[in-house]
Structures are given as structure tokens and as C-alpha cells.
Scaffold this motif. Structure first.
Motif, PDB file in Angstrom:
ATOM      1  N   UNK A 122       1.515  -1.593  -0.054  1.00 29.19           N
ATOM      2  CA  UNK A 122      -0.230  -0.088  -0.226  1.00 29.19           C
ATOM      3  C   UNK A 122       0.483   1.147   0.170  1.00 29.19           C
ATOM      4  N   UNK A 123       1.988   1.380   0.493  1.00 27.70           N
ATOM      5  CA  UNK A 123       2.562   2.747   0.524  1.00 27.70           C
ATOM      6  C   UNK A 123       4.168   2.430   0.322  1.00 27.70           C
ATOM      7  N   UNK A 124       4.841   1.052  -0.063  1.00 25.27           N
ATOM      8  CA  UNK A 124       5.783   1.260  -0.478  1.00 25.27           C
ATOM      9  C   UNK A 124       6.492   0.998   0.804  1.00 25.27           C
ATOM     10  N   UNK A 125       6.254   0.019   1.768  1.00 27.30           N
ATOM     11  CA  UNK A 125       7.407   0.140   2.694  1.00 27.30           C
ATOM     12  C   UNK A 125       8.440  -0.553   3.133  1.00 27.30           C
ATOM     13  N   UNK A 126       9.548  -0.300   4.024  1.00 26.42           N
ATOM     14  CA  UNK A 126      10.872  -1.161   4.112  1.00 26.42           C
ATOM     15  C   UNK A 126      10.621  -1.808   5.153  1.00 26.42           C
ATOM     16  N   UNK A 127      10.483  -2.927   5.014  1.00 30.81           N
ATOM     17  CA  UNK A 127      10.913  -3.663   6.683  1.00 30.81           C
ATOM     18  C   UNK A 127      12.399  -3.490   6.766  1.00 30.81           C
ATOM     19  N   UNK A 128      12.387  -3.412   8.105  1.00 25.04           N
ATOM     20  CA  UNK A 128      13.299  -2.993   8.961  1.00 25.04           C
ATOM     21  C   UNK A 128      13.720  -4.490   9.603  1.00 25.04           C
ATOM     22  N   UNK A 129      13.103  -4.816   9.772  1.00 27.86           N
ATOM     23  CA  UNK A 129      13.364  -6.269  10.789  1.00 27.86           C
ATOM     24  C   UNK A 129      12.577  -6.632  12.153  1.00 27.86           C
ATOM     25  N   UNK A 130      12.272  -7.889  12.336  1.00 26.22           N
ATOM     26  CA  UNK A 130      10.872  -8.002  13.044  1.00 26.22           C
ATOM     27  C   UNK A 130      11.580  -9.402  14.519  1.00 26.22           C
ATOM     28  N   UNK A 131      11.057  -9.174  15.504  1.00 21.94           N
ATOM     29  CA  UNK A 131      10.805  -9.905  16.012  1.00 21.94           C
ATOM     30  C   UNK A 131      10.052 -10.925  16.652  1.00 21.94           C
TER      31      UNK A 131
END
Length: 150
Positions: A28-37
Motif C-alpha cells: 500500500x505505501x511502499x514500506x521497507x521492512x527493517x526487522x521483526x521479532x
């Protein structure tokens, strides 16, 4: 060694399915994932993205850590918060969000304050506005327009 800290204000969203929310925000917004826990049962206890150049944090809902209460917008019956994105091509960015599954809350229109502006609700209940400045408007013009709105 000291850690350098940059003061900031960051939205931190609670959602029903954080992994699906990350996928949605990418589309939707062109997000870039930085990380997930990941946490218990595969739920995400923390994730971070960049959207429109800013960091947004999110996690799955954990009512067990909030007096047994869910804190998602859907559980609360809506949200009083709107997250605003100032963009350079509001028509395409708005359409991208809708095509990804966002619900139109307020269609794009030229506004009296000088922006082309609209609002959407994401599938997780969070509300987003998208705006692009299209003309300069003086404080006097805004005040006069406000008088005409009443």
C-alpha cells in the motif's frame, strides 16, 4: 561505547496480524521492512518499517499484557488517530493504497488549505491521510475559507 540516540516521535501500531500488516504496508505505501521479532506462537512482539522516509513500529495484539483488553482499532471500535503521509504524487499513492486493500474514508479532493488530500482505512483499522501541497494559501485565505465552511 555509547549508543547514539536521535530523539524522535514514532507511531507504534497494534494490529491483529502483524505479518499480514507488514505485507499490506509494503504493497500500500511502499514500506521497507527493517526487522521483526517473533514471540510466542509466532506472533510478532516488535517490527519496524520505513514508510515515506519515516519509521513506523508495530506488533501483534497481546491482550494478556494489557489487563486482558485488546488495543487494536477494531477492538476499540475505531481510532482517534490519523497517520498523515505528505507525498509528491498523491493520485498514484492513494490509488496504490486502495488497490492494496485500503478502504476510502474520504476521497481525494483539492482542499481549502492548499493540499490535494484524502483518507483511507487499512484492513487493520488504522486511518491514514495522504496529501500533496498543490497551491500556496495564506493564513487569511484559510481563515476566510473556514468561515465559509460553517
Amino acid at each position: 561505547m555509547a549508543i547514539e540516540v536521535t530523539p524522535a516521535v514514532l507511531p507504534h501500531l497494534v494490529v491483529d496480524d502483524a505479518a499480514a500488516a507488514i505485507d499490506f504496508y509494503v504493497k500500500a505505501f511502499g514500506a521497507t521492512e527493517l526487522g521483526r521479532v517473533p514471540g510466542p506462537g509466532g506472533k510478532l512482539i516488535h517490527a519496524a518499517l520505513t514508510i515515506n522516509g519515516s519509521t513506523v513500529m508495530l506488533n501483534d495484539d497481546f491482550p494478556e499484557f494489557n489487563d486482558g483488553k485488546s488495543t487494536t482499532p477494531k477492538a476499540l471500535g475505531g481510532t482517534p488517530v490519523t497517520i498523515h503521509l505528505t507525498v509528491t504524487d498523491v493520485e498514484s499513492k492513494f490509488e496504490q493504497a486502495v488497490e492494496a486493500g485500503a478502504e476510502v474514508v474520504m476521497p481525494l479532493e483539492d482542499q481549502f488549505w492548499g493540499d490535494r488530500y484524502g483518507m483511507v482505512r487499512d484492513p487493520f483499522g488504522h486511518q491514514w491521510s495522504l496529501g500533496q501541497p498543490v497551491r500556496e494559501v495564506s493564513p487569511e485565505e484559510i481563515a476566510a475559507a473556514m468561515q465559509n465552511q460553517q
